[in-house]
Motif scaffolding. Structure first.
Motif, PDB file in Angstrom:
ATOM      1  N   GLY A  58      -1.311  -1.431  -4.420  1.00 20.19           N
ATOM      2  CA  GLY A  58      -2.382  -0.369  -4.433  1.00 20.19           C
ATOM      3  C   GLY A  58      -1.938   0.788  -3.896  1.00 20.19           C
ATOM      4  O   GLY A  58      -0.779   1.113  -2.865  1.00 20.19           O
ATOM      5  N   PHE A  59      -2.717   1.988  -4.068  1.00 18.74           N
ATOM      6  CA  PHE A  59      -2.299   3.203  -3.715  1.00 18.74           C
ATOM      7  C   PHE A  59      -3.233   3.697  -2.741  1.00 18.74           C
ATOM      8  O   PHE A  59      -4.445   3.484  -2.836  1.00 18.74           O
ATOM      9  CB  PHE A  59      -2.299   4.429  -5.127  1.00 18.74           C
ATOM     10  CG  PHE A  59      -1.111   4.195  -5.618  1.00 18.74           C
ATOM     11  CD1 PHE A  59       0.234   4.564  -5.553  1.00 18.74           C
ATOM     12  CD2 PHE A  59      -1.225   3.393  -7.015  1.00 18.74           C
ATOM     13  CE1 PHE A  59       1.233   4.291  -6.328  1.00 18.74           C
ATOM     14  CE2 PHE A  59      -0.236   3.296  -8.032  1.00 18.74           C
ATOM     15  CZ  PHE A  59       1.080   3.812  -7.543  1.00 18.74           C
ATOM     16  N   VAL A  60      -2.755   4.456  -1.706  1.00 15.28           N
ATOM     17  CA  VAL A  60      -3.608   5.129  -0.672  1.00 15.28           C
ATOM     18  C   VAL A  60      -2.944   6.638  -0.671  1.00 15.28           C
ATOM     19  O   VAL A  60      -2.009   6.929  -0.160  1.00 15.28           O
ATOM     20  CB  VAL A  60      -3.357   4.572   0.505  1.00 15.28           C
ATOM     21  CG1 VAL A  60      -4.512   5.227   1.674  1.00 15.28           C
ATOM     22  CG2 VAL A  60      -3.821   2.954   0.760  1.00 15.28           C
ATOM     23  N   THR A  61      -3.680   7.530  -1.429  1.00 15.21           N
ATOM     24  CA  THR A  61      -3.194   8.730  -1.597  1.00 15.21           C
ATOM     25  C   THR A  61      -4.208   9.974  -1.525  1.00 15.21           C
ATOM     26  O   THR A  61      -5.584   9.637  -1.302  1.00 15.21           O
ATOM     27  CB  THR A  61      -2.448   8.810  -3.044  1.00 15.21           C
ATOM     28  OG1 THR A  61      -1.743  10.112  -3.068  1.00 15.21           O
ATOM     29  CG2 THR A  61      -3.378   8.620  -4.112  1.00 15.21           C
ATOM     30  N   LEU A 110       0.827  -1.119   0.294  1.00 15.11           N
ATOM     31  CA  LEU A 110      -0.132   0.008   0.065  1.00 15.11           C
ATOM     32  C   LEU A 110       0.859   1.308  -0.025  1.00 15.11           C
ATOM     33  O   LEU A 110       1.620   1.237   0.850  1.00 15.11           O
ATOM     34  CB  LEU A 110      -0.789  -0.076   1.370  1.00 15.11           C
ATOM     35  CG  LEU A 110      -1.918  -1.160   1.378  1.00 15.11           C
ATOM     36  CD1 LEU A 110      -2.679  -0.969   2.587  1.00 15.11           C
ATOM     37  CD2 LEU A 110      -2.999  -1.077   0.206  1.00 15.11           C
ATOM     38  N   SER A 111       0.815   2.028  -0.970  1.00 14.27           N
ATOM     39  CA  SER A 111       1.782   3.213  -1.360  1.00 14.27           C
ATOM     40  C   SER A 111       1.135   4.328  -1.350  1.00 14.27           C
ATOM     41  O   SER A 111       0.035   4.558  -2.134  1.00 14.27           O
ATOM     42  CB  SER A 111       2.554   3.001  -2.376  1.00 14.27           C
ATOM     43  OG  SER A 111       3.586   3.960  -2.452  1.00 14.27           O
ATOM     44  N   ASP A 112       1.673   5.630  -0.751  1.00 14.83           N
ATOM     45  CA  ASP A 112       1.308   6.842  -1.295  1.00 14.83           C
ATOM     46  C   ASP A 112       1.940   7.090  -2.688  1.00 14.83           C
ATOM     47  O   ASP A 112       2.777   6.385  -3.261  1.00 14.83           O
ATOM     48  CB  ASP A 112       2.106   7.857  -0.101  1.00 14.83           C
ATOM     49  CG  ASP A 112       1.464   9.241  -0.308  1.00 14.83           C
ATOM     50  OD1 ASP A 112       0.515   9.667  -0.893  1.00 14.83           O
ATOM     51  OD2 ASP A 112       2.026  10.109   0.357  1.00 14.83           O
ATOM     52  N   LEU A 152      -6.742   2.011  -6.281  1.00  9.57           N
ATOM     53  CA  LEU A 152      -6.324   3.448  -5.963  1.00  9.57           C
ATOM     54  C   LEU A 152      -7.359   3.861  -4.830  1.00  9.57           C
ATOM     55  O   LEU A 152      -8.560   4.145  -5.365  1.00  9.57           O
ATOM     56  CB  LEU A 152      -5.851   4.477  -6.687  1.00  9.57           C
ATOM     57  CG  LEU A 152      -5.312   5.808  -6.256  1.00  9.57           C
ATOM     58  CD1 LEU A 152      -4.728   6.535  -7.665  1.00  9.57           C
ATOM     59  CD2 LEU A 152      -6.430   6.924  -5.968  1.00  9.57           C
ATOM     60  N   ILE A 153      -6.912   4.061  -3.621  1.00 16.26           N
ATOM     61  CA  ILE A 153      -7.856   4.636  -2.544  1.00 16.26           C
ATOM     62  C   ILE A 153      -7.653   6.040  -2.249  1.00 16.26           C
ATOM     63  O   ILE A 153      -6.497   6.330  -1.962  1.00 16.26           O
ATOM     64  CB  ILE A 153      -7.811   3.812  -1.142  1.00 16.26           C
ATOM     65  CG1 ILE A 153      -8.119   2.256  -1.557  1.00 16.26           C
ATOM     66  CG2 ILE A 153      -8.583   4.146  -0.176  1.00 16.26           C
ATOM     67  CD1 ILE A 153      -7.759   1.271  -0.218  1.00 16.26           C
ATOM     68  N   ALA A 154      -8.574   6.682  -2.423  1.00 20.30           N
ATOM     69  CA  ALA A 154      -8.425   8.365  -2.216  1.00 20.30           C
ATOM     70  C   ALA A 154      -8.859   8.530  -0.728  1.00 20.30           C
ATOM     71  O   ALA A 154      -9.938   8.203  -0.353  1.00 20.30           O
ATOM     72  CB  ALA A 154      -8.940   9.050  -3.233  1.00 20.30           C
ATOM     73  N   LYS A 155      -8.012   9.634  -0.045  1.00 25.54           N
ATOM     74  CA  LYS A 155      -8.566  10.021   1.155  1.00 25.54           C
ATOM     75  C   LYS A 155      -9.607  11.228   0.704  1.00 25.54           C
ATOM     76  O   LYS A 155      -9.447  11.680  -0.294  1.00 25.54           O
ATOM     77  CB  LYS A 155      -7.402  11.084   1.677  1.00 25.54           C
ATOM     78  CG  LYS A 155      -5.926  10.051   1.864  1.00 25.54           C
ATOM     79  CD  LYS A 155      -4.920  10.930   2.218  1.00 25.54           C
ATOM     80  CE  LYS A 155      -3.543  10.202   2.270  1.00 25.54           C
ATOM     81  NZ  LYS A 155      -2.533  11.015   2.325  1.00 25.54           N
TER      82      LYS A 155
END
Length: 120
Positions: free
Chosen positions: A79-82, A52-54, A101-104
Motif C-alpha cells: 500500500g501507499f502512504v503518500t 507501506l511505500s511513499d 493508498l493513504i493520503a496525508k
C-alpha cells in the motif's frame, strides 16, 4: 508480523511507524528503506508481510517498486502512504496491484480502517 516502510524521508518513516503503533499495531516489527530500490532488496532479505511505500522517491519510485515486485511474481500486500491521493494516482496504484493508498494527512483511525482487513 513484519512491515517494511519505504520513504526517502527519515522523519516520515518515523511518523508512519508511530501511527502504526497508535493504530494498535505495536506488535509488528518495522524495517525501513530509503527508496524503492532499497525496498526491493529488503523484500528479498527481510520477507516483510506488508509494504507501506511513499510514491515519490529517488532512485526508484514507489510505483516502480510495486511494479518490480509484481513482475517477479511477488504478491505480498502493498500500500501507499503518500502526500497525494488524486483519482489518477489511486487508479494507477490499484491497477499495479496496490491494496490501498493513504493520503496525508492521516491518523491512527485512517491506518486502522485500511490495515484491519490486511493485518487483522
Amino acid at each position: 508480523m513484519k512491515v517494511l516502510i519505504a520513504d526517502d524521508s527519515r522523519v516520515m518513516r518515523q511518523i508512519v511507524t508511530r501511527t502504526l503503533r497508535q493504530a494498535g499495531y505495536g506488535h509488528v516489527t518495522v524495517v525501513e528503506a530509503s527508496n524503492g530500490a532499497e525496498g526491493l532488496a529488503m523484500c528479498a532479505d527481510e520477507q516483510p508481510d506488508l509494504v507501506l511505500s511513499d510514491w515519490n522517491m529517488p532512485e526508484m519510485t514507489g510505483i516502480e517498486f510495486l511494479r518490480s515486485l509484481r513482475s517477479q511474481g511477488d504478491a505480498r500486500p502493498f500500500g501507499f502512504v503518500t502526500s497525494e491521493g488524486s483519482p489518477a494516482m489511486r487508479d494507477t496504484a490499484a491497477e499495479a496491484g496496490a491494496l490501498f493508498l493513504i493520503a496525508k494527512p492521516f491518523n491512527a483511525d485512517t491506518f486502522r480502517d485500511v490495515l484491519e482487513p490486511v493485518l487483522g
